[in-house]
Design an enzyme around this catalytic site. Sequence first.
Site, PDB file in Angstrom:
ATOM      1  N   GLU A  95       0.702  -1.329  -0.038  1.00  0.00           N
ATOM      2  CA  GLU A  95       0.107   0.146  -0.170  1.00  0.00           C
ATOM      3  C   GLU A  95       0.646   1.232   0.164  1.00  0.00           C
ATOM      4  OE1 GLU A  95      -2.952   0.017   3.113  1.00  0.00           O
ATOM      5  OE2 GLU A  95      -3.879  -1.928   2.413  1.00  0.00           O
ATOM      6  N   GLU A 134      -5.222  -8.596   1.291  1.00  0.00           N
ATOM      7  CA  GLU A 134      -5.853  -8.341   2.506  1.00  0.00           C
ATOM      8  C   GLU A 134      -7.421  -8.198   2.209  1.00  0.00           C
ATOM      9  OE1 GLU A 134      -4.505  -5.003   4.483  1.00  0.00           O
ATOM     10  OE2 GLU A 134      -2.228  -5.524   4.179  1.00  0.00           O
TER      11      GLU A 134
END
Length: 451
Positions: A164, A353
């Site tokens: 991220e 995720e």
Amino acid sequence: MEGFPKGFRWGVTTASYQIEGGAKDGGRGETVWDRFSHIPGNVLHDDNGDIACDSYHHLEEDLDLLKELGVTSYRFSVAWSRIFPKGYGEANEEGVAYYDRLVDGLLERKIEPFLTLYHWDLPQALQDEGGWMNRKTAEHFEMYCSYLFRHFKGRVTHYMTLNEPWVVAFPGHYTGEMAPGIRDFSAALQAAHVLLLGHGLAIKAFREGGYPGEIGITLNLCPKEPLTDSREDCEAAIRHDGYANRWFLDPLFRGHYPEDMWRFYEEQGLSMPEVTEEDGRLVSQPVDFLGINYYNIDFTKEDKSVWPIQFKTGFSAGNAMTHYQMPITPDGLRKILVRVHKDYHPAKIYITENGASYQEHPDRNGEILDEARIDYLHTHLWKVGEAIGEGVPVAGYFVWTFLDDFEWNTGFENQFGLVYVDRKTMERTPKKSFSWYREVAASNGKRLWEK
């Protein structure tokens, strides 16, 4: 659909700063999150990751729990400052030994390691030299990655360069709500570019070294939908998509930043990063897979007062919420998978995720019956199955997260884990979702379609 493709990977995900603890053990250096979390007011309840889940001292217990869970893969991150306490120099043997024990313990239990090279915990010494705003940090990152590629050759064959990068760049350098806590949009744009340069250098080193296995990157992606049908909200949603999704997808898969966003930022008077043609080629080298972290659809409303992006995220009436106040929007996962497949054509996708936070504690029988989490995971996995049916090459699914952990600026408030961790004793208690997910993995997803 009665199951997932043969060889589909079932896993769970963690991150070093969120579970390890042992902040000053084994020669580990200070990180930006150590510094940030110890400044009062930066983290909810002034929590920090000094101890976290203390996995540094509970490694064998956690490895045994992973085996009991029955996952085929475990995604974890290495703390850069455990290997190079100052970010570069001589490797720290105690830190290397810890990850040797982790990797070897996984392999002994027939669990495939998925290693994230960077999950937000930059060595503070590098931050003192400019951090991700300094192009030199990308070179240090390449050196660190190359060391791990050599050291784990043949043992680790799945790597993610960055987790991220949007969060590191924008909440880290624009809103200041994440480490290192800088509030400067131009700094965020520079950090985003240097992060992508680091990714490109790591990919180049992996390819040139001829290391076995696969390497990719993980992005947090989700649909950005207008809160209303108004023209203003629709335009804001396109801008939101450019800010959070396309600002990383386009350079990675097309070799350049999105033109509409570059022009928009220039019109706001922002200082843009220096980007060369070589930078574009470096960043857009082919990856073996794209990791996608998904939590919810972002509903977007125009707000001219929010400079420079001119929008804010709102809430759509009718959506149930997790404890984190994330709307539960499972079809958004299918939508983002189909869109990324159609627009960018990654060779393979892992959902690296996906999960939900709820407040849970053992009942009088010592059990944690987290039915809401089971329902969340069930509905999202159903949508993964639909995306696969539409031709999206999804090759694995990793639950966030294995243990109730330190959740960044919300501290220990949000519990995402399949395993409850008592904050005082560090005792681990598997939740009902733990057993449910074990059955799903063992059946390669067929359990999802059982009545």
